[in-house]
Design a protein around this motif. Structure first.
Motif, short mmCIF file in Angstrom:
data_model
loop_
_atom_site.label_atom_id
_atom_site.label_comp_id
_atom_site.label_asym_id
_atom_site.label_seq_id
_atom_site.Cartn_x
_atom_site.Cartn_y
_atom_site.Cartn_z
N VAL A 264 0.84 -1.21 0.00
CA VAL A 264 0.00 0.00 0.00
C VAL A 264 0.87 1.25 0.00
O VAL A 264 0.61 2.19 -0.76
CB VAL A 264 -0.96 -0.01 1.20
CG1 VAL A 264 -1.62 1.34 1.39
CG2 VAL A 264 -2.03 -1.09 1.01
N GLN A 265 1.91 1.28 0.84
CA GLN A 265 2.76 2.47 0.91
C GLN A 265 3.98 2.37 -0.01
O GLN A 265 4.48 3.39 -0.48
CB GLN A 265 3.21 2.72 2.35
CG GLN A 265 3.86 4.07 2.56
CD GLN A 265 3.90 4.52 4.01
OE1 GLN A 265 4.68 5.40 4.37
NE2 GLN A 265 3.07 3.95 4.86
N THR A 266 4.43 1.17 -0.30
CA THR A 266 5.68 0.99 -1.06
C THR A 266 5.48 0.91 -2.57
O THR A 266 6.45 0.96 -3.32
CB THR A 266 6.41 -0.29 -0.60
OG1 THR A 266 5.50 -1.40 -0.70
CG2 THR A 266 6.89 -0.16 0.83
N GLY A 267 4.24 0.77 -3.02
CA GLY A 267 3.99 0.52 -4.44
C GLY A 267 4.10 1.74 -5.32
O GLY A 267 4.14 2.87 -4.86
N PHE A 268 4.15 1.48 -6.63
CA PHE A 268 4.09 2.50 -7.68
C PHE A 268 5.28 3.47 -7.62
O PHE A 268 5.12 4.68 -7.45
CB PHE A 268 2.74 3.23 -7.66
CG PHE A 268 1.61 2.28 -7.88
CD1 PHE A 268 1.34 1.80 -9.15
CD2 PHE A 268 0.88 1.79 -6.82
CE1 PHE A 268 0.34 0.86 -9.37
CE2 PHE A 268 -0.12 0.84 -7.02
CZ PHE A 268 -0.39 0.39 -8.29
#
Length: 446
Positions: A264-268
């Motif tokens: 959720v926080q580490t993506g993209f």
């Protein structure tokens, strides 16, 4: 679309008079349970700047907690959202489906780690996606137990509070929580290394410790899934020792346990790879995404191996707003922007700049116990001088002083002693360096 000057400006004291007036209105209208980090109200935002209602321009080192990764009001996102609003705002995908939802799923299936056949499902928030990943894993394995990890954060709903490690402010007074949730020890290289250097550097050894707890306290025969953040967010931007995640994944594959990566926080592009799992070369069974997926619009997803994702019965997954067409349009624009503008590489440049600057600061100040993270997800762990004891008081004082000086920074960590930096990937080097210079001066003053 108006342009916002990319420079820090203190037009008034912070908070200014209009923000103070809005704060009074907030106090009488908004639940006390909704806290705020900054004492200002936003008016506009773009690139690396947030402008408040008093005309102060603040350097943004938070990105709305890793949401506006491609920059606030990114041009492609704005255009895509405007076009979609003019077409239709909602039909509910479960009633009359639409192309945007399918296109987002196709892109997620393409971009997430893993070469096999994949499926995706769209939801609204990170918490909702985590809950659905658990549902999918339980449906696939016909088992019920779930393991989360020390210092982990997975959301604020009943099930995700149970998964989350930190009591205050997330869990305290809100129980009882969902059953069949268990916790295992994480690899926390800085803190583990203070006890035993080998624990701090050997990820496989740390994984054996966790697996031993899982085997003894739950048993693989009862375990549906483990869920872990490849780099912990709220827990303190903890990067596990190399080999930790891979050893856990191998054990899961051997024991019919679904491995869920909470990105959720580490993506993209946030960590200098499209997804943080790529740094370790692992391919999760399920990957949960949200935050940076849609440039500020509410959207989340679960993506994973087709046979797992297809396990729930028809109608078992869904939700009225899940995969809203406007959010889907934004997400497609975000993914296009990341690839077209080289933002994965830009995150790596930000890491090098920040670690070099913060590393010099650490060498000069023994209150900085650790500098860690990947890409544009960097943290400083603050300790009391001459010790390794967490220093939450300094973290609070430093962040408060930074806010007054026009720099948005966030704190986190189980002990509340972490400064976390999540700048938008579109921030200029000059703004980033200025923000760090302000922090260095404030730290010296404190």
């Amino acid at each position: 679309m108006t342009t916002l000057e990319q420079s820090r400006l203190l037009a008034t004291e912070i908070p200014g008079p209009r923000s103070l007036e809005l704060t009074k209105r907030k106090t009488t209208a908004v639940s006390r349970g909704i806290g705020t980090t900054m004492p200002v109200f936003a008016q506009r935002a773009s690139g690396g700047i947030v402008e408040d209602v008093d005309g102060n321009r603040l350097i943004d080192l938070g990105s709305g907690i890793a949401v506006t990764t491609v920059g606030n009001s990114s041009p492609r996102v704005v255009s895509a959202v405007q076009d979609q609003v003019a077409e239709f705002t909602h039909t509910c995908f479960m009633v009359t489906p639409y192309d945007g939802y399918v296109s987002v799923c196709e892109q997620l299936n393409r971009l997430t780690p893993g070469s096999g056949e994949k499926r995706s499902a769209l939801f609204n928030t990170g918490s909702e996606a985590v809950e659905n990943a658990i549902k999918i894993a339980r449906s696939y394995t016909k088992k019920s137990a779930i393991v989360a990890f020390d210092h982990g954060y997975h959301g604020r709903t009943n099930l995700t509070m149970a998964l989350t490690a930190k009591s205050m402010p997330y869990k305290s007074g809100f129980g009882p929580f969902a059953p069949e949730i268990y916790r295992a020890p994480l690899s926390y290289p800085y803190r583990d290394g203070l006890i035993d250097k080998e624990w701090g550097t050997d990820g496989e050894l740390a994984a054996k410790r966790a697996i031993n707890v899982i085997d003894k306290q739950i048993g693989a025969g009862n375990l549906a899934a483990i869920i872990i953040e490849p780099i912990q967010g709220e827990g303190g931007f903890i990067v596990p020792a190399e080999g930790f995640l891979a050893a856990l994944l191998e054990w899961c594959r051997q024991n019919d346990v679904v491995f869920i990566a909470d990105e959720v926080q580490t993506g993209f592009a946030r960590t200098g790879a499209m997804f943080a799992c790529e740094h370790e070369g692992i391919e999760p069974d399920l990957i949960v995404t949200a935050k940076g997926i849609a440039g500020g619009l509410p959207l989340s997803a679960v993506t994973g191996r087709a046979e797992i994702m297809d396990a729930p019965h028809v109608g078992g997954l869904g939700g009225t707003y899940g995969g809203n067409p406007i959010a889907c349009a934004a997400a497609l624009a975000v993914m296009e922007t990341i690839e077209a503008d080289g933002l994965v590489e830009r995150a790596g440049e930000i890491e090098r700049l920040m670690k070099a600057r913060l590393g010099r600061l650490q060498a000069e100040d023994e209150r900085i116990g650790d500098v860690r993270g990947r890409g544009a997800m960097i943290a400083v762990e603050l300790v009391k001088s001459g010790t390794d004891e967490p220093n939450p008081e300094l973290a609070k004082e430093l962040s408060t002083a930074a806010h007054a000086a026009g720099v948005i920074v966030l704190t986190c960590g189980t002990y509340g002693n972490i400064l976390r930096f999540l700048p938008p990937l579109t921030i200029s080097d000059e703004l980033l360096e200025e923000g760090l210079d302000v922090l260095a001066l404030l730290l010296a003053d404190l």
